[in-house]
Enzyme design. Sequence first.
Site, short mmCIF file in Angstrom:
data_model
loop_
_atom_site.label_atom_id
_atom_site.label_comp_id
_atom_site.label_asym_id
_atom_site.label_seq_id
_atom_site.Cartn_x
_atom_site.Cartn_y
_atom_site.Cartn_z
N THR A 1 41.39 10.35 43.44
CA THR A 1 41.18 8.94 43.77
C THR A 1 42.07 8.45 44.92
O THR A 1 41.71 7.49 45.60
CB THR A 1 41.46 8.04 42.55
OG1 THR A 1 42.78 8.29 42.09
CG2 THR A 1 40.46 8.27 41.45
N ASP A 2 43.21 9.12 45.12
CA ASP A 2 44.18 8.56 46.07
C ASP A 2 43.61 8.34 47.47
O ASP A 2 43.90 7.33 48.11
CB ASP A 2 45.42 9.48 46.19
CG ASP A 2 46.20 9.53 44.89
OD1 ASP A 2 45.85 8.79 43.96
OD2 ASP A 2 47.16 10.32 44.82
N THR B 1 42.13 14.55 39.82
CA THR B 1 42.23 14.43 38.35
C THR B 1 40.89 14.69 37.67
O THR B 1 40.84 15.24 36.58
CB THR B 1 42.73 13.00 38.00
OG1 THR B 1 43.98 12.83 38.63
CG2 THR B 1 42.89 12.81 36.52
N LYS C 1 41.34 1.79 47.26
CA LYS C 1 42.07 1.92 46.00
C LYS C 1 43.13 0.83 45.99
O LYS C 1 43.95 0.76 46.91
CB LYS C 1 42.71 3.31 45.90
CG LYS C 1 43.42 3.53 44.59
CD LYS C 1 43.87 4.98 44.40
CE LYS C 1 44.54 5.13 43.04
NZ LYS C 1 44.92 6.49 42.72
N1 ASP Z 1 46.70 12.52 42.96
C1 ASP Z 1 45.36 12.59 42.49
C2 ASP Z 1 44.45 12.79 43.68
O1 ASP Z 1 44.14 11.87 44.38
C3 ASP Z 1 45.01 11.36 41.73
C4 ASP Z 1 43.62 11.28 41.19
O2 ASP Z 1 42.81 12.16 41.25
O3 ASP Z 1 43.32 10.22 40.62
O4 ASP Z 1 44.08 13.89 43.91
#
Ligand code: ASP
Length: 460
Positions: A182-183, A106, A261
Site C-alpha cells: 500500500t505504501d 502485505t 495513501k
Molecule cells: N510496507 C508495505 C508495502 O507497501 C505495506 C503494505 O503492503 O501495506 O509494501
Amino acid sequence: MINVFKGYKGRALSTLKEFQMRVWGDAVIKTTRGEFSGIILPRSENDDDYHIVLKLKTGYNVGIDVNTITDMQEVGYREAHYKIPEKDFPFSPDKPRVKLFGTGGTIASRLDYRTGAVIPAFSPGELYGAVPELADICNLETEKLFAVFSENMGPKEYMKLAVAIGDEIARGVDGIVIGHGTDTLHHTAAALSYMIQKSPVPIVLVGSQRSSDRPSSDAALNLIHATTTASRCEIAEVMVCMFGPTSDEYALLHQGTRVRKMHSSYRSTFRTIGDTPLAMVTRDKFTYLKNDFNRRRKDRHVEIKPYFEEKVAMVYYYPNMMPDIIYSLIDNGYKGIVIAGTGLGHVNKPLYPAIRKCFELKIPVYMTVQTLWGYVHMFVYDTGRDLMSSGVIPTGNMLPEVAYIKLGWALGQSSDPATVKEIMLNPVCHDITEKEPYNGYLIYQGGIPEVEEFIRKFHK
Ligand code: ASP
C-alpha cells in the site's frame, strides 16, 4: 524480496537457549524496560543478532534487545503453519476471466511480513484456499511478477507491469487485478494510468493494510471487492480498490491519478484527493459516483506506453531550503524536477537563481502544492510571478507524486522542453481537473452543515 526465515543465531539464539525458550513459544519477557507478552517469531533475513522478535497480542511485532532481558518464561506454544491448503480453483465457463498479478506487499503475506515467516499466497489454489469466495466471482489466473515491499517498486517494475498487463488484455481477459504494497500503491497507479491507455477492461490495484494473520485484516475483503470490480465493473480505468469507511461495509474505487495513501495504519487509508471517488463497491453491487469515465468495451485496443526517465526528482519545499539542493540535482544530471511548493506554489527567494539555472540548462521545473487540495496559482503574488518568469511551470491541481510520475513518463518520451510541457499539461485520466468539489476537503473536519451536526453529537 520478502524475508525468509533464517533461524536465530549469535546472541539472540544463546539468550533463547539460556532461558530454554522456543521460537513460536508464547512468552512473557521481563526486561529493564518493562514486561512484554507475545509469541516469539522466527528471525528474518534482515534482523540483527541482538533482538528477539515478539508478536504482541495487538498483532504488532516488536524487537526486544537481548541485553535488556532479565527473565523469560514460556507459557504456551503456538506454531504457525505456513502452508495454505491448496484447492483446485474451479473453472466455470459462465464466469469472467480475471488475471491477478502479484508484486508483493502485505497482501502477499500469509503471516506478518515483518517477521520473515511469510509465504506469498499467489497460486490460484492458494488464493482459493485462503479466500474461497473468489471462485464465486470469476475464473482467476495468477502470476507473481515481483515479491517486493512497495518502496522497492520503481520505473523498471512499472514498465514490466504495464507490458505484462498489455499482453494479458490482448489475450482477452475481462479484467486485471494487481496485488501491491500500500505504501506506494498510488505511485504505481499513476504510472499505469499513463503507461496503459484506452484499456478495454478495468485495471484494479489492491493492497491490504493488515496481514491476513490478523483478525482485523482487510486482505480478503479487498481482494473480493477488487476481483468483483475486475469482473463486472463498467469502469475501464486504472483504479485503486480499497476499504471505504472504517467498517467493512464497502470499498471505494479511486481514479489512479487522484488517489493517495492518507493514514499510516488505518484500513480506510486511501482517499481520492481533489475529486470524488469513481464508485462504491460491495459484494453484489456498484454505486457509480461519477459518469465521466471510460466504459468497458471489449473491442477497444489497448495502447501500452512503457517509457520512463529515471533522473527525475521531487523536491518537497521547506522553509530555509538552500539552493545547493537544486544545484546538486543539476550537477548529478537530473533531467526534470517537480517541486511541492507551499500555499499556492511558492519557494523562498534564495532558490530563484538555482531555478533560473535549471531553465537555462533546459531542465524543466514543475510546481505542485503541498496542500494537496486546490490549485497552483502563481499569478497571485509577485513571488509566484517571479518563479514563473524563471521558467517554473504550474501544473493545476496535479498531485505532487502524480506530477513526478508524469514527468518521468514525459521525459522518457522526449527531452525537448516544449514537447514535455505539452505532455505534462495535457490532462490524462483526470490528473488535472477544471474544478474540485468545493467541500471535499472539509468532509469530517467541520465547516459544512451535515458535518457540524455530526460533530455536535460528540461535543454536547
Ligand atoms: N510496507 C508495505 C508495502 O507497501 C505495506 C503494505 O503492503 O501495506 O509494501
